[in-house]
Design an enzyme around this catalytic site. Structure first.
Site, PDB file in Angstrom:
ATOM      1  N   ARG A  28     -53.655  12.466  46.782  1.00 48.12           N
ATOM      2  CA  ARG A  28     -53.109  13.803  47.048  1.00 48.12           C
ATOM      3  C   ARG A  28     -54.115  14.703  47.765  1.00 48.12           C
ATOM      4  O   ARG A  28     -54.187  15.899  47.490  1.00 48.12           O
ATOM      5  CB  ARG A  28     -52.642  14.480  45.763  1.00 48.12           C
ATOM      6  CG  ARG A  28     -51.466  13.803  45.096  1.00 48.12           C
ATOM      7  CD  ARG A  28     -50.166  14.125  45.841  1.00 48.12           C
ATOM      8  NE  ARG A  28     -49.020  13.650  45.100  1.00 48.12           N
ATOM      9  CZ  ARG A  28     -48.231  14.440  44.365  1.00 48.12           C
ATOM     10  NH1 ARG A  28     -48.422  15.723  44.306  1.00 48.12           N
ATOM     11  NH2 ARG A  28     -47.210  13.932  43.723  1.00 48.12           N
ATOM     12  N   ARG A  32     -51.044  21.324  48.205  1.00 42.15           N
ATOM     13  CA  ARG A  32     -51.009  22.781  48.013  1.00 42.15           C
ATOM     14  C   ARG A  32     -52.335  23.430  47.684  1.00 42.15           C
ATOM     15  O   ARG A  32     -52.443  24.648  47.748  1.00 42.15           O
ATOM     16  CB  ARG A  32     -49.990  23.127  46.924  1.00 42.15           C
ATOM     17  CG  ARG A  32     -48.555  23.040  47.417  1.00 42.15           C
ATOM     18  CD  ARG A  32     -47.604  23.004  46.264  1.00 42.15           C
ATOM     19  NE  ARG A  32     -47.867  21.801  45.489  1.00 42.15           N
ATOM     20  CZ  ARG A  32     -47.227  21.453  44.386  1.00 42.15           C
ATOM     21  NH1 ARG A  32     -46.300  22.236  43.903  1.00 42.15           N
ATOM     22  NH2 ARG A  32     -47.516  20.338  43.755  1.00 42.15           N
ATOM     23  N   ARG A  41     -46.333  24.188  55.225  1.00 41.75           N
ATOM     24  CA  ARG A  41     -45.224  23.987  54.283  1.00 41.75           C
ATOM     25  C   ARG A  41     -44.261  25.175  54.298  1.00 41.75           C
ATOM     26  O   ARG A  41     -43.044  24.999  54.198  1.00 41.75           O
ATOM     27  CB  ARG A  41     -45.817  23.764  52.884  1.00 41.75           C
ATOM     28  CG  ARG A  41     -44.841  23.554  51.766  1.00 41.75           C
ATOM     29  CD  ARG A  41     -44.209  22.185  51.827  1.00 41.75           C
ATOM     30  NE  ARG A  41     -43.267  22.015  50.737  1.00 41.75           N
ATOM     31  CZ  ARG A  41     -41.967  22.293  50.832  1.00 41.75           C
ATOM     32  NH1 ARG A  41     -41.460  22.738  51.959  1.00 41.75           N
ATOM     33  NH2 ARG A  41     -41.172  22.118  49.794  1.00 41.75           N
ATOM     34  N   ASP A  78     -43.682  10.677  50.608  1.00 42.41           N
ATOM     35  CA  ASP A  78     -43.551  10.694  49.145  1.00 42.41           C
ATOM     36  C   ASP A  78     -42.930   9.389  48.681  1.00 42.41           C
ATOM     37  O   ASP A  78     -42.200   8.735  49.433  1.00 42.41           O
ATOM     38  CB  ASP A  78     -42.692  11.880  48.685  1.00 42.41           C
ATOM     39  CG  ASP A  78     -42.894  12.143  47.196  1.00 42.41           C
ATOM     40  OD1 ASP A  78     -43.863  12.843  46.856  1.00 42.41           O
ATOM     41  OD2 ASP A  78     -42.102  11.636  46.377  1.00 42.41           O
ATOM     42  N   TYR A 154     -37.803   7.781  38.127  1.00 38.33           N
ATOM     43  CA  TYR A 154     -37.204   8.977  38.751  1.00 38.33           C
ATOM     44  C   TYR A 154     -35.715   8.775  39.024  1.00 38.33           C
ATOM     45  O   TYR A 154     -34.908   9.680  38.851  1.00 38.33           O
ATOM     46  CB  TYR A 154     -37.939   9.335  40.048  1.00 38.33           C
ATOM     47  CG  TYR A 154     -39.317   9.902  39.783  1.00 38.33           C
ATOM     48  CD1 TYR A 154     -39.489  11.241  39.458  1.00 38.33           C
ATOM     49  CD2 TYR A 154     -40.446   9.090  39.818  1.00 38.33           C
ATOM     50  CE1 TYR A 154     -40.748  11.768  39.183  1.00 38.33           C
ATOM     51  CE2 TYR A 154     -41.708   9.602  39.547  1.00 38.33           C
ATOM     52  CZ  TYR A 154     -41.846  10.940  39.243  1.00 38.33           C
ATOM     53  OH  TYR A 154     -43.089  11.457  38.959  1.00 38.33           O
TER      54      TYR A 154
END
Ligand code: CP3
Length: 349
Positions: A28, A32, A41, A78, A154
């Protein structure tokens, strides 16, 4: 040119060389915690569209390289593009993370469609092609996918932050049905990784972030076996592309995972004692990890000390410096700079 003669430290280590200091990248590393990421973004609509927009995805992949000079760069995408490409409804909600329309029965499996997967993911292969042209000559390019078990969590739960209860129940209650889901994911993931390697990804990483919630029997059937099949499929098409597995919180099952899956390297979460890993895992398996991502939030001497311990434990062994899990948004960017200097033996500011 073979990987051994590569000018890329990351690829040299993956072909079995020990380097001091070791090459560094961080899970990662785009995200952010970087103001320049938040700016890009803010100008994109949905997170998935962002992943499917090569201009934006290339830009944010390059951002952490410009700032820190990592030795490897990881494609910006992702793990949930696979369910999206299979036709499941996937959304990323602000403050909540991924939300999927859950699949919990055979009728749900019937609606998944393997035929369109690579067409749907074509923009990501375009991102990989562009990155392989644009990254610095000494930087490795990593492609990735989620492992079937983690992606299935998920798909079945419909969201993250669970212990995969519904997925585990389904796998116990109707093993044949759940095996069908695994088969679909093995197939889609193998095609996707092969396409990434053909587009220029030099190393592939499989993220099994939820590997640690399973019983030993399910770890064998739902983590090791599907991963083994993917490694076999990818190696049949792209024999020279190293594969790193990340069976997060796999604990005592990690040696069996390494032995049976055929991965070339293993990424270790922060719970694994590196002295144990060095003593236990076969020499030909490259180790990667495993700084606690909280130490990048805390910084200072606690972080420096842990970095030194990792370097000491792995000296002389083919090793890639990384975290035990991804960088979190609260990480002060200057702590990443401090960590890089510490690992490379450069003077701190
Ligand atoms: O530098 C990089 O590593 C970027 C590429 C990348 C992302 N996700 C971008 C992302 C990679 C390799 C991933 C992997 C991923 N995605 C995993 C496996 C690794 C791990 O962290 O366990 C998992 C489980 C996911 C699923 C996922 N994606 C979740 C649970 C979330 C929400 C949590 C969060 O951090 O927001 C995402 C969203 C996501 N994926 C973001 C990024 C940069 C943040 C979304 C945003 O910017 O709005």
């Amino acid at each position: 040119m073979t990987a051994k003669l590569s000018s890329k430290p990351f690829l040299r280590v993956l072909s079995g060389e020990a380097l001091d200091p070791p090459p560094i990248w961080m899970m990662r590393q785009a995200g952010r915690y970087l103001p320049e990421y938040r700016e890009v973004r803010a100008n994109t609509s949905s997170f998935l569209d962002f992943c499917y927009t090569p201009d934006a995805a290339v830009e944010v992949t390059l951002q952490p390289l410009r700032r820190y000079g990592f030795d490897a760069s990881i494609l910006f995408a992702d793990i949930l593009v696979i369910p999206d490409a299979l036709g499941q409804k996937v959304e990323f909600k602000e403050g909540e993370g991924p939300v999927l329309e859950p699949i919990r029965d055979a009728a749900g499996l019937d609606r998944l469609n393997l035929d369109g997967v690579l067409d749907h993911l074509a923009p990501i292969m375009e991102t990989v092609r562009r990155l392989s042209q644009e990254i610095p000559a000494t930087t490795g390019l990593i492609g990735f996918a989620g492992s079937p078990w983690t992606v299935a969590v998920y798909m079945v739960e419909g969201r993250g932050r669970t212990d995969g209860e519904r997925a585990r129940d389904w796998a116990y209650r109707a093993p044949d049905e759940f095996a069908r889901l695994m088969d679909i994911l093995v197939d889609a993931t193998s095609r996707y990784l092969i396409a990434q390697a053909k587009a220029g990804a030099e190393v592939l990483q499989l993220f099994d972030s939820w590997a640690g919630v399973l019983s030993a029997a399910h770890f064998r059937s739902l983590v090791i076996e599907p991963t083994r099949r993917i490694v076999e499929n990818v190696k049949a098409a792209m024999p020279d592309t190293p594969i790193i597995g990340f069976p997060r919180q796999g604990g005592v099952m990690i040696p069996e995972y390494v032995e049976k899956t055929g991965v070339d390297g293993v990424s270790l979460d922060h719970s694994v004692p590196l002295e144990w890993a060095v003593a236990t895992l076969p020499k030909k398996c490259v180790l990667q990890g495993n700084l606690d991502n909280r130490l990048l939030v805390v910084g200072g001497e606690a972080m420096d000390h842990a970095i030194d311990q990792i370097l000491t434990a792995t000296r002389g062994r083919p090793f890639v410096f990384n975290l035990g899990h991804g960088i979190v948004p609260q990480t002060p960017p200057e702590n990443v700079a401090r960590a890089m200097k510490r690992i490379r033996g450069e003077q701190a500011d």
